[in-house]
Design an enzyme around this catalytic site. Structure first.
Site, PDB file in Angstrom:
ATOM      1  N   CYS A 172       0.762  -1.241   0.000  1.00 13.74           N
ATOM      2  CA  CYS A 172       0.000   0.000   0.000  1.00 13.74           C
ATOM      3  C   CYS A 172       0.800   1.303   0.000  1.00 13.74           C
ATOM      4  O   CYS A 172       1.917   1.359   0.460  1.00 13.74           O
ATOM      5  CB  CYS A 172      -0.922   0.052   1.204  1.00 13.74           C
ATOM      6  SG  CYS A 172      -1.737  -1.483   1.553  1.00 13.74           S
ATOM      7  N   ARG A 175       2.822   1.172  -5.560  1.00 20.24           N
ATOM      8  CA  ARG A 175       2.915   0.370  -4.328  1.00 20.24           C
ATOM      9  C   ARG A 175       1.774  -0.624  -4.194  1.00 20.24           C
ATOM     10  O   ARG A 175       1.781  -1.479  -3.307  1.00 20.24           O
ATOM     11  CB  ARG A 175       2.914   1.291  -3.111  1.00 20.24           C
ATOM     12  CG  ARG A 175       4.063   2.255  -3.083  1.00 20.24           C
ATOM     13  CD  ARG A 175       3.991   3.122  -1.863  1.00 20.24           C
ATOM     14  NE  ARG A 175       4.302   2.370  -0.669  1.00 20.24           N
ATOM     15  CZ  ARG A 175       5.529   2.190  -0.186  1.00 20.24           C
ATOM     16  NH1 ARG A 175       6.542   2.725  -0.801  1.00 20.24           N
ATOM     17  NH2 ARG A 175       5.729   1.493   0.895  1.00 20.24           N
ATOM     18  N   TRP A 220      -2.445  -2.826  -2.034  1.00 21.49           N
ATOM     19  CA  TRP A 220      -2.047  -4.099  -2.649  1.00 21.49           C
ATOM     20  C   TRP A 220      -2.680  -5.190  -1.800  1.00 21.49           C
ATOM     21  O   TRP A 220      -2.228  -5.481  -0.694  1.00 21.49           O
ATOM     22  CB  TRP A 220      -0.519  -4.223  -2.652  1.00 21.49           C
ATOM     23  CG  TRP A 220      -0.008  -5.437  -3.357  1.00 21.49           C
ATOM     24  CD1 TRP A 220       0.086  -5.621  -4.700  1.00 21.49           C
ATOM     25  CD2 TRP A 220       0.501  -6.628  -2.764  1.00 21.49           C
ATOM     26  NE1 TRP A 220       0.622  -6.853  -4.978  1.00 21.49           N
ATOM     27  CE2 TRP A 220       0.884  -7.489  -3.810  1.00 21.49           C
ATOM     28  CE3 TRP A 220       0.675  -7.068  -1.445  1.00 21.49           C
ATOM     29  CZ2 TRP A 220       1.435  -8.755  -3.585  1.00 21.49           C
ATOM     30  CZ3 TRP A 220       1.223  -8.322  -1.221  1.00 21.49           C
ATOM     31  CH2 TRP A 220       1.602  -9.155  -2.282  1.00 21.49           C
ATOM     32  N   ASN A 273      -0.908   0.691   6.435  1.00 22.35           N
ATOM     33  CA  ASN A 273      -0.026  -0.195   5.674  1.00 22.35           C
ATOM     34  C   ASN A 273       0.657  -1.096   6.696  1.00 22.35           C
ATOM     35  O   ASN A 273       1.289  -0.594   7.613  1.00 22.35           O
ATOM     36  CB  ASN A 273       1.014   0.650   4.920  1.00 22.35           C
ATOM     37  CG  ASN A 273       2.033  -0.201   4.197  1.00 22.35           C
ATOM     38  OD1 ASN A 273       1.830  -1.397   3.997  1.00 22.35           O
ATOM     39  ND2 ASN A 273       3.130   0.418   3.799  1.00 22.35           N
ATOM     40  N   GLY A 274       0.513  -2.397   6.540  1.00 21.09           N
ATOM     41  CA  GLY A 274       1.169  -3.309   7.477  1.00 21.09           C
ATOM     42  C   GLY A 274       0.198  -4.351   7.996  1.00 21.09           C
ATOM     43  O   GLY A 274      -0.763  -4.710   7.313  1.00 21.09           O
ATOM     44  N   GLU A 315      18.375 -12.468 -14.646  1.00 23.64           N
ATOM     45  CA  GLU A 315      17.692 -11.174 -14.632  1.00 23.64           C
ATOM     46  C   GLU A 315      16.821 -11.011 -15.892  1.00 23.64           C
ATOM     47  O   GLU A 315      15.690 -10.522 -15.813  1.00 23.64           O
ATOM     48  CB  GLU A 315      18.731 -10.049 -14.502  1.00 23.64           C
ATOM     49  CG  GLU A 315      18.207  -8.634 -14.584  1.00 23.64           C
ATOM     50  CD  GLU A 315      17.188  -8.262 -13.508  1.00 23.64           C
ATOM     51  OE1 GLU A 315      16.966  -9.039 -12.574  1.00 23.64           O
ATOM     52  OE2 GLU A 315      16.594  -7.179 -13.641  1.00 23.64           O
ATOM     53  N   LYS A 324      12.762 -10.470 -15.736  1.00 26.48           N
ATOM     54  CA  LYS A 324      12.080  -9.338 -16.387  1.00 26.48           C
ATOM     55  C   LYS A 324      10.958  -9.868 -17.280  1.00 26.48           C
ATOM     56  O   LYS A 324       9.865  -9.310 -17.318  1.00 26.48           O
ATOM     57  CB  LYS A 324      13.058  -8.513 -17.243  1.00 26.48           C
ATOM     58  CG  LYS A 324      14.024  -7.655 -16.471  1.00 26.48           C
ATOM     59  CD  LYS A 324      13.449  -6.343 -15.984  1.00 26.48           C
ATOM     60  CE  LYS A 324      13.202  -6.265 -14.529  1.00 26.48           C
ATOM     61  NZ  LYS A 324      14.154  -6.471 -13.531  1.00 26.48           N
ATOM     62  N   GLU A 374       7.912 -11.257 -15.177  1.00 22.23           N
ATOM     63  CA  GLU A 374       7.071 -10.280 -14.486  1.00 22.23           C
ATOM     64  C   GLU A 374       6.356  -9.343 -15.443  1.00 22.23           C
ATOM     65  O   GLU A 374       5.285  -8.848 -15.120  1.00 22.23           O
ATOM     66  CB  GLU A 374       7.854  -9.505 -13.425  1.00 22.23           C
ATOM     67  CG  GLU A 374       8.914  -8.601 -13.940  1.00 22.23           C
ATOM     68  CD  GLU A 374       9.656  -7.855 -12.826  1.00 22.23           C
ATOM     69  OE1 GLU A 374       9.040  -7.496 -11.828  1.00 22.23           O
ATOM     70  OE2 GLU A 374      10.870  -7.641 -12.985  1.00 22.23           O
ATOM     71  N   HIS A 397      23.189 -31.000 -18.074  1.00 28.27           N
ATOM     72  CA  HIS A 397      22.773 -31.779 -16.894  1.00 28.27           C
ATOM     73  C   HIS A 397      21.259 -31.841 -16.762  1.00 28.27           C
ATOM     74  O   HIS A 397      20.751 -32.181 -15.704  1.00 28.27           O
ATOM     75  CB  HIS A 397      23.406 -31.183 -15.634  1.00 28.27           C
ATOM     76  CG  HIS A 397      24.903 -31.210 -15.667  1.00 28.27           C
ATOM     77  ND1 HIS A 397      25.629 -32.379 -15.612  1.00 28.27           N
ATOM     78  CD2 HIS A 397      25.820 -30.216 -15.804  1.00 28.27           C
ATOM     79  CE1 HIS A 397      26.920 -32.107 -15.696  1.00 28.27           C
ATOM     80  NE2 HIS A 397      27.055 -30.795 -15.812  1.00 28.27           N
ATOM     81  N   LYS A 442       5.676  -2.547  -6.030  1.00 27.53           N
ATOM     82  CA  LYS A 442       7.073  -2.103  -6.102  1.00 27.53           C
ATOM     83  C   LYS A 442       7.833  -2.371  -4.815  1.00 27.53           C
ATOM     84  O   LYS A 442       8.990  -2.736  -4.821  1.00 27.53           O
ATOM     85  CB  LYS A 442       7.077  -0.606  -6.421  1.00 27.53           C
ATOM     86  CG  LYS A 442       8.453  -0.012  -6.573  1.00 27.53           C
ATOM     87  CD  LYS A 442       9.039  -0.366  -7.904  1.00 27.53           C
ATOM     88  CE  LYS A 442      10.424   0.184  -8.115  1.00 27.53           C
ATOM     89  NZ  LYS A 442      11.169  -0.637  -9.080  1.00 27.53           N
TER      90      LYS A 442
HETATM   91  C1  F6R Z   1      12.071  -7.082 -10.264  1.00 26.90           C
HETATM   92  C2  F6R Z   1      12.024  -6.329  -9.038  1.00 26.90           C
HETATM   93  C3  F6R Z   1      12.045  -7.077  -7.758  1.00 26.90           C
HETATM   94  C4  F6R Z   1      12.888  -6.325  -6.716  1.00 26.90           C
HETATM   95  C5  F6R Z   1      12.788  -7.023  -5.351  1.00 26.90           C
HETATM   96  C6  F6R Z   1      13.651  -6.334  -4.307  1.00 26.90           C
HETATM   97  O1  F6R Z   1      12.065  -6.240 -11.386  1.00 26.90           O
HETATM   98  O2  F6R Z   1      11.939  -5.137  -9.049  1.00 26.90           O
HETATM   99  O3  F6R Z   1      12.502  -8.375  -7.930  1.00 26.90           O
HETATM  100  O4  F6R Z   1      14.202  -6.269  -7.154  1.00 26.90           O
HETATM  101  O5  F6R Z   1      11.467  -7.031  -4.930  1.00 26.90           O
HETATM  102  O6  F6R Z   1      13.262  -5.014  -4.133  1.00 26.90           O
HETATM  103  P1  F6R Z   1      14.204  -3.969  -3.411  1.00 26.90           P
HETATM  104  O7  F6R Z   1      15.388  -3.748  -4.283  1.00 26.90           O
HETATM  105  O8  F6R Z   1      13.362  -2.737  -3.278  1.00 26.90           O
HETATM  106  O9  F6R Z   1      14.594  -4.561  -2.099  1.00 26.90           O
END
Ligand code: F6R
Length: 622
Positions: free
Chosen positions: A9, A34, A82, A108-109, A491, A495, A498, A514, A617
């Site tokens: 949130c 968020r 969220w 939030n929490g 990575e 990407k 997601e 393997h 995020k």
């Molecule tokens: C992927 C992504 C997430 C964050 C992860 C950690 O694109 O953004 O995998 O990297 O949630 O987030 P932080 O860096 O904020 O601890």
């Protein structure tokens, strides 16, 4: 709602001369990253309280407000959620309001003891309308306010009865020019303007109005009035607070002409990389990491480095391991923060723990670093968010200067995390004497030229976008890499998962034989990150063999290789060139095409690039 899975949130509060609804809605827009499952607002006006809330994105709330406008008021709060269990419904959306309709609260929490509190409230005749834990706070605040007639005091009294992690922001119709906030574990920052004040989960919500901010500490309550801000502990004692100036402006949190924040953030990478180096290299080309407040003597005693992080930040950590071990000869472990403390890791005062986090709020990483500090280890945070919890709780912090990253998928933060990791590795090498000054200066020179190399990659991305569009109907894409190219492959796969919601997996190319090679079938796209043919050319030769093996089995090979690497040409169905860079630094250029690839595939598949489904995020849950 499952109490173990609280919403993450975004929260906004405002008091001042402007229309609170407008300020709060604009703030929520900035915080929608968020969470975007529901949104709501409450304003104080005409001696009463008016609220609106709606399931779905902020747009739904905007439509609701267009149809049924709220009265104009200058004190208000808002929330974007969220959701987890229980479904994102109108009634579960925040704000929550007491039975008399006088107090509104957003949260939030998680309030862990909410079931008992709810039971007690119901025994006393309160009627609760939602399945949330938050609603109990509205009722408890109303009860306490009825005896003390002071919202800040009511908040302190209520917080002392709550268990768990929570950020709360509330208003009461009987105190029309007051907003009160409380913080335990989840983020909350204060913005101080001329005759106005703001509260938000992130400075992005108020940066258009003021760049003067105050960090709230653990277990603090803040009272906002037009003429000032008062901060106390939950016990009512005045608290020390840290004010700071936000060093980016409102345009940094705007799309600036791009269709998506992600595209803008990809394009900002050359600057982000350069900014992260800024001020950390002196005139002679040596390192000045004064911010790393861990004394050199302590760093010399370190006998192990442990990196903890999640998701993309974890991939940065995996790459850092190669640099740290190579440049410092210190053993380095990299661990997913969510797994770390549960395996009883071996930690002591000789262990340096590096916690990498863009947001600085990721609960898994925070819990990992707390565990490390309890064991006596020193913790260095690499973080992009000034004043967030992870750097606050660490022994030292190296900030990445990526500027605000709004798109849920991390791009520029990743590149700057890498730069910060290289700086830390070099610094350890400098302090411990495992690297000579001229060697360090040579790497610094290479790092300083990376910004231009990233710019160059960005200028050649049209064929990558075209290729991505042709793959929109595929179900699976595999990614292969070796050495530092392996985390790059992971990575690239992350990407794609997601953003494009495709099955994507990254493998160490040597592991192919393997097991994973069984996945290869006719026309399966496989992206291969090829190490430089210079230096460790044995790795290069091995991966060229891997490309031949998968191509012989029908794979469609998409090869990312250094300029001038001719050995890959015969086996590449699609060739993506990146500038020549030292092997350890190659991830800084090789990741960029993968970001563009995923972004374009997401667009081609009709997905929402900045707000992928089911994600948020800032992951403030474990
Ligand atoms: C992927 C992504 C997430 C964050 C992860 C950690 O694109 O953004 O995998 O990297 O949630 O987030 P932080 O860096 O904020 O601890």
């Amino acid at each position: 709602m499952d109490p173990k899975l609280p919403p993450m949130c975004g929260i906004v509060g405002y008091v001042g001369p402007q229309s609170a609804l407008e300020v709060v809605m604009a703030g929520l827009k900035r915080l929608e990253y968020r969470g975007y499952d529901s949104a709501g607002v409450a304003v104080l006006a005409d001696g009463g309280l008016a609220a609106a809330k709606k399931a779905g994105k902020l747009l739904n709330l905007e439509k609701e407000l267009d149809g049924k406008p709220l009265p104009t008021g200058t004190t208000g709060i808002g929330h974007t959620r969220w959701a987890t269990h229980g479904g994102p419904t109108d009634s579960n959306a925040h704000p929550h309001i007491d039975n008399a309709g006088r107090v509104a609260v957003v949260h939030n929490g998680i309030i862990e003891n909410f079931a008992l509190l709810r039971f007690e409230l119901e025994e006393r005749g309160h009627e609760l309308a939602s399945e949330t834990d938050t609603e109990v706070v509205a009722h408890l605040l109303a009860e306490e306010f009825s005896s003390c007639a002071d919202l800040a005091e009511a908040m302190r009294l209520v917080c002392r009865r709550l268990e768990g992690a929570f950020t709360l922001v509330a208003v009461h119709a009987d105190e029309p020019d007051v907003v009160v906030g409380a913080r335990r574990n989840s983020p909350l920052v204060v913005g101080v303007g001329e005759g106005e004040a703001f509260l938000a989960s992130d400075v992005a919500a108020f940066i258009a109005h003021t760049r003067s901010a105050i960090e709230l500490g653990q277990d603090q309550v803040v009272e906002l009035r037009r003429d000032g801000v008062t901060v106390t502990g939950f016990d009512g004692r005045p608290a020390d607070v840290r004010s700071y100036h936000v060093d980016w402006d409102a345009s940094a949190a705007e799309k600036g002409g791009y269709d998506y924040f992600m595209l803008k953030e990809i394009a900002e990478q050359p600057k982000a990389v350069a900014d992260t180096l800024l001020g950390r290299i002196d005139g002679s080309g040596s390192m000045t990491l004064d911010e790393v407040r861990i004394p050199a003597g302590v760093l010399r005693e370190i006998d192990k480095v442990v990196i903890v992080a999640c998701g993309t930040a974890f991939h940065a950590g995996m790459i850092a391991k190669y640099a740290i071990e190579h440049w410092t000869r210190l053993p380095c472990e990299v661990e997913l923060a969510s797994e770390f403390r549960y395996r009883d890791p071996i930690l002591d005062a000789q262990t340096l723990v590096i916690a990498i986090s863009q947001s600085g709020e990721t609960m898994d990483t925070l819990m990992a670093l707390r565990h490390a500090r309890e064991q006596g280890s020193k913790v260095l945070a690499i973080c992009n968010t000034n004043g967030s919890t992870i750097p606050r709780e660490s022994d030292a912090v190296l900030y990445t200067h990526a500027g605000p990253e709004v798109a849920v998928a991390s791009t520029k933060a990743f590149l700057t995390q890498l730069v910060a990791c290289y700086l830390v590795a070099l610094y350890l090498g400098q302090v411990r004497g495992t690297k000579w000054g001229d060697e360090i200066r040579a790497v610094i020179r290479d790092l300083s030229s990376i910004s231009g190399a990233v710019e160059q990659v960005l200028g050649t991305m049209e064929p990558v976008r075209e290729l991505a569009r042709t793959l929109a109907s595929k179900n699976t894409v595999l990614f292969l890499g070796r050495h530092v190219g392996y985390p790059v492959a992971l990575e690239g796969a992350l990407k794609l998962k997601e953003l494009a919601y495709m099955h994507a997996e990254g493998f160490a190319a040597g592991e192919l034989k393997h097991g994973p090679i069984a996945l290869i079938e006719e026309d399966l796209p496989v992206v291969v990150v090829v190490p430089s043919p210079r230096g460790r050319s044995v790795l290069h030769d091995k991966i060229v063999s891997n490309i031949q093996e998968i191509r012989a089995r029908g794979a469609r090979t998409i090869v990312i290789a250094e300029e001038g690497d001719e050995a890959v040409v015969p086996y590449a169905d699609h060739l993506i060139r990146v500038p020549v860079t030292p092997t350890l630094l190659q991830p800084l250029v090789a990741t960029v095409p993968l970001q563009v690839f995923a972004c374009e595939l997401a667009t081609a598949r009709g997905n929402e690039v900045d707000q992928p489904r089911n994600l948020a995020k800032s992951v403030t849950v474990e």
